[in-house]
Write an enzyme that holds these catalytic residues in place. Structure first.
Site, PDB file in Angstrom:
ATOM      1  N   ARG A 156      34.969  46.324  60.914  1.00 28.60           N
ATOM      2  CA  ARG A 156      33.776  45.094  60.668  1.00 28.60           C
ATOM      3  C   ARG A 156      33.817  45.513  58.924  1.00 28.60           C
ATOM      4  O   ARG A 156      33.880  46.641  58.629  1.00 28.60           O
ATOM      5  CB  ARG A 156      32.811  45.313  61.257  1.00 28.60           C
ATOM      6  CG  ARG A 156      33.013  44.930  63.067  1.00 28.60           C
ATOM      7  CD  ARG A 156      31.532  45.142  63.413  1.00 28.60           C
ATOM      8  NE  ARG A 156      31.577  44.682  65.230  1.00 28.60           N
ATOM      9  CZ  ARG A 156      31.933  45.565  66.061  1.00 28.60           C
ATOM     10  NH1 ARG A 156      31.635  46.999  65.458  1.00 28.60           N
ATOM     11  NH2 ARG A 156      31.944  45.619  67.354  1.00 28.60           N
ATOM     12  N   LYS A 180      27.854  48.160  65.782  1.00 32.98           N
ATOM     13  CA  LYS A 180      26.859  47.071  66.201  1.00 32.98           C
ATOM     14  C   LYS A 180      26.041  48.271  67.171  1.00 32.98           C
ATOM     15  O   LYS A 180      26.730  48.720  67.939  1.00 32.98           O
ATOM     16  CB  LYS A 180      27.393  46.005  66.935  1.00 32.98           C
ATOM     17  CG  LYS A 180      27.869  45.001  65.754  1.00 32.98           C
ATOM     18  CD  LYS A 180      28.069  43.637  66.486  1.00 32.98           C
ATOM     19  CE  LYS A 180      28.448  42.874  65.433  1.00 32.98           C
ATOM     20  NZ  LYS A 180      28.758  41.174  66.147  1.00 32.98           N
ATOM     21  N   HIS A 251      37.405  39.720  58.644  1.00 29.84           N
ATOM     22  CA  HIS A 251      37.352  39.618  60.015  1.00 29.84           C
ATOM     23  C   HIS A 251      38.582  39.175  60.535  1.00 29.84           C
ATOM     24  O   HIS A 251      39.280  39.580  61.659  1.00 29.84           O
ATOM     25  CB  HIS A 251      36.214  38.575  60.471  1.00 29.84           C
ATOM     26  CG  HIS A 251      35.603  39.154  61.868  1.00 29.84           C
ATOM     27  ND1 HIS A 251      34.979  40.408  62.015  1.00 29.84           N
ATOM     28  CD2 HIS A 251      35.662  38.583  63.116  1.00 29.84           C
ATOM     29  CE1 HIS A 251      34.389  40.632  63.075  1.00 29.84           C
ATOM     30  NE2 HIS A 251      34.834  39.616  63.875  1.00 29.84           N
ATOM     31  N   ARG A 254      40.514  42.250  60.973  1.00 32.96           N
ATOM     32  CA  ARG A 254      40.291  42.878  62.276  1.00 32.96           C
ATOM     33  C   ARG A 254      41.013  42.292  63.520  1.00 32.96           C
ATOM     34  O   ARG A 254      41.324  42.947  64.492  1.00 32.96           O
ATOM     35  CB  ARG A 254      38.734  42.961  62.427  1.00 32.96           C
ATOM     36  CG  ARG A 254      38.109  43.422  63.638  1.00 32.96           C
ATOM     37  CD  ARG A 254      36.719  43.304  63.389  1.00 32.96           C
ATOM     38  NE  ARG A 254      36.037  43.709  64.569  1.00 32.96           N
ATOM     39  CZ  ARG A 254      35.692  44.669  65.553  1.00 32.96           C
ATOM     40  NH1 ARG A 254      35.955  45.944  65.147  1.00 32.96           N
ATOM     41  NH2 ARG A 254      34.970  44.735  66.695  1.00 32.96           N
ATOM     42  N   HIS A 277      34.049  47.300  70.808  1.00 38.39           N
ATOM     43  CA  HIS A 277      33.216  46.290  71.684  1.00 38.39           C
ATOM     44  C   HIS A 277      32.523  46.912  72.606  1.00 38.39           C
ATOM     45  O   HIS A 277      32.849  47.817  73.545  1.00 38.39           O
ATOM     46  CB  HIS A 277      34.406  45.308  72.143  1.00 38.39           C
ATOM     47  CG  HIS A 277      34.682  44.409  71.220  1.00 38.39           C
ATOM     48  ND1 HIS A 277      36.293  43.685  71.183  1.00 38.39           N
ATOM     49  CD2 HIS A 277      34.530  43.933  69.991  1.00 38.39           C
ATOM     50  CE1 HIS A 277      36.469  42.982  70.364  1.00 38.39           C
ATOM     51  NE2 HIS A 277      35.538  43.229  69.522  1.00 38.39           N
ATOM     52  N   TYR A 286      41.551  38.220  73.172  1.00 37.11           N
ATOM     53  CA  TYR A 286      42.866  38.592  72.358  1.00 37.11           C
ATOM     54  C   TYR A 286      44.186  38.160  73.666  1.00 37.11           C
ATOM     55  O   TYR A 286      45.233  37.840  73.161  1.00 37.11           O
ATOM     56  CB  TYR A 286      43.060  39.644  71.918  1.00 37.11           C
ATOM     57  CG  TYR A 286      41.971  40.087  70.922  1.00 37.11           C
ATOM     58  CD1 TYR A 286      42.182  39.483  69.385  1.00 37.11           C
ATOM     59  CD2 TYR A 286      40.887  40.657  70.731  1.00 37.11           C
ATOM     60  CE1 TYR A 286      41.329  39.294  68.538  1.00 37.11           C
ATOM     61  CE2 TYR A 286      39.964  40.678  70.038  1.00 37.11           C
ATOM     62  CZ  TYR A 286      40.207  40.356  68.774  1.00 37.11           C
ATOM     63  OH  TYR A 286      39.450  40.398  67.618  1.00 37.11           O
TER      64      TYR A 286
END
Length: 306
Positions: A156, A180, A251, A254, A277, A286
């Site tokens: 990120r 995150k 992004h 990414r 994630h 994806y």
């Protein structure tokens, strides 16, 4: 408890227990304060209490945002999610008892596939990066290495900016990333990238332009940790120069990382871990991108489609 005290208590919870980043905290605060400002405007005397909000108030607020025409459904849903989180927190703390979101539903949003750079075009981008890395100018090398790391590691933007030299192991074979929710993961560094990182550090560490005691990997011209906007501009400029069409951003790189891994047979769980994630649901987008690619090939090649 006043409205201000409610907001501060919620933000303090996100900071101390959820360990959200400064940018995430700012977004939550903005959403809650905008909701409060709307409530104060809609009451006759501006007497709007966050602890007295009902589900009908939230639905009316959503209609107000939707009718305004300046926010997409996805943006409205994100704002609503912030308010929902605050009231979920208040219920867990015993400050309120009722679930005011029991009858509140999210707005319908079209499913958007992640934008990514096609394999062939990304080969051109990497060739350009390799050429730039052989140059003598520090700024050109810095920008090239940033873009290579975004693509090769699936980082990120905030994760790239936060990299310090101490986050690598001694041989530059792994990189510790704090993503995150303050979750830490270890990203492997492929040999070609490891060589470039090591060479970059050796070539430019002698200049000693870093003013930051944390020894940031990527610096600005002033010797400070590079800003998010500088990275965004550098990525957009190089991708445009390489002929990449459509959206160009960190992004997108990414997304390109994940899509290329999936297309080459990587397991979805492995991609989830590499990208940091928390839920497999975020990674599964994806697979839709992969299916869309198969559909294009099918429609272009099947004899009944001609």
């Amino acid at each position: 408890m006043t409205n201000l005290e409610v907001i501060e208590r919620f933000i303090d919870y996100l900071l101390s227990e959820r360990r959200y980043s400064a940018l995430t905290l700012r977004n939550y605060r903005h959403d809650v304060e905008q909701f409060l400002a709307w409530g104060e405007r809609t009451t006759s005397e501006g007497d709007f209490e966050l602890l007295e909000v009902r589900g009908a108030d939230v639905r009316e607020w959503i209609m107000y945002l939707s009718d305004g025409g300046t926010m997409s459904n996805a943006s409205i849903n994100r704002a609503v999610a912030s308010i929902r989180s605050m009231y979920k927190f208040l219920r867990r703390q015993g400050i309120i008892e009722r679930d005011i979101f029991a009858a509140v539903t999210s707005l319908r949003t079209p499913q958007r596939l992640p934008k990514y750079v096609e394999d062939g075009k990304m080969v051109e981008v990497v060739q350009r990066i390799k050429s730039d890395l052989r140059g003598e100018e520090w700024l050109t090398c810095r920008n090239a290495l940033m873009i290579l790391m975004l693509y090769a590691c699936g980082l990120r933007l905030a994760e790239l900016v936060a990299i310090d030299l101490q986050h690598f192991d001694d041989a530059y074979t792994t990189l510790r990333i704090r993503g995150k929710g303050d979750k830490e993961r270890v990203v492997p560094i492929v040999e070609a990238l490891r060589h470039e990182i090591k060479l970059y550090v050796e070539r430019f560490s002698e200049q000693n332009i870093c003013r930051n005691p944390e020894k940031a990997l990527f610096l600005s011209k002033r010797g400070e940790r590079i800003s998010r906007s500088d990275v965004q501009r550098s990525v957009a400029r190089l991708l445009r120069e390489c002929g990449v069409q459509g959206k160009v951003s960190p992004h997108v790189l990414r997304h390109t990382f994940a899509t290329h891994l999936l297309n080459d047979g990587a397991d979805l769980r492995e991609i989830q871990e590499l990208m940091g994630h928390s839920s497999l649901r975020a990674t599964q987008v994806y697979t839709h991108s992969n299916i869309a690619q198969l559909q294009r090939a099918y429609f272009a090649s099947h004899p009944r489609e001609k």
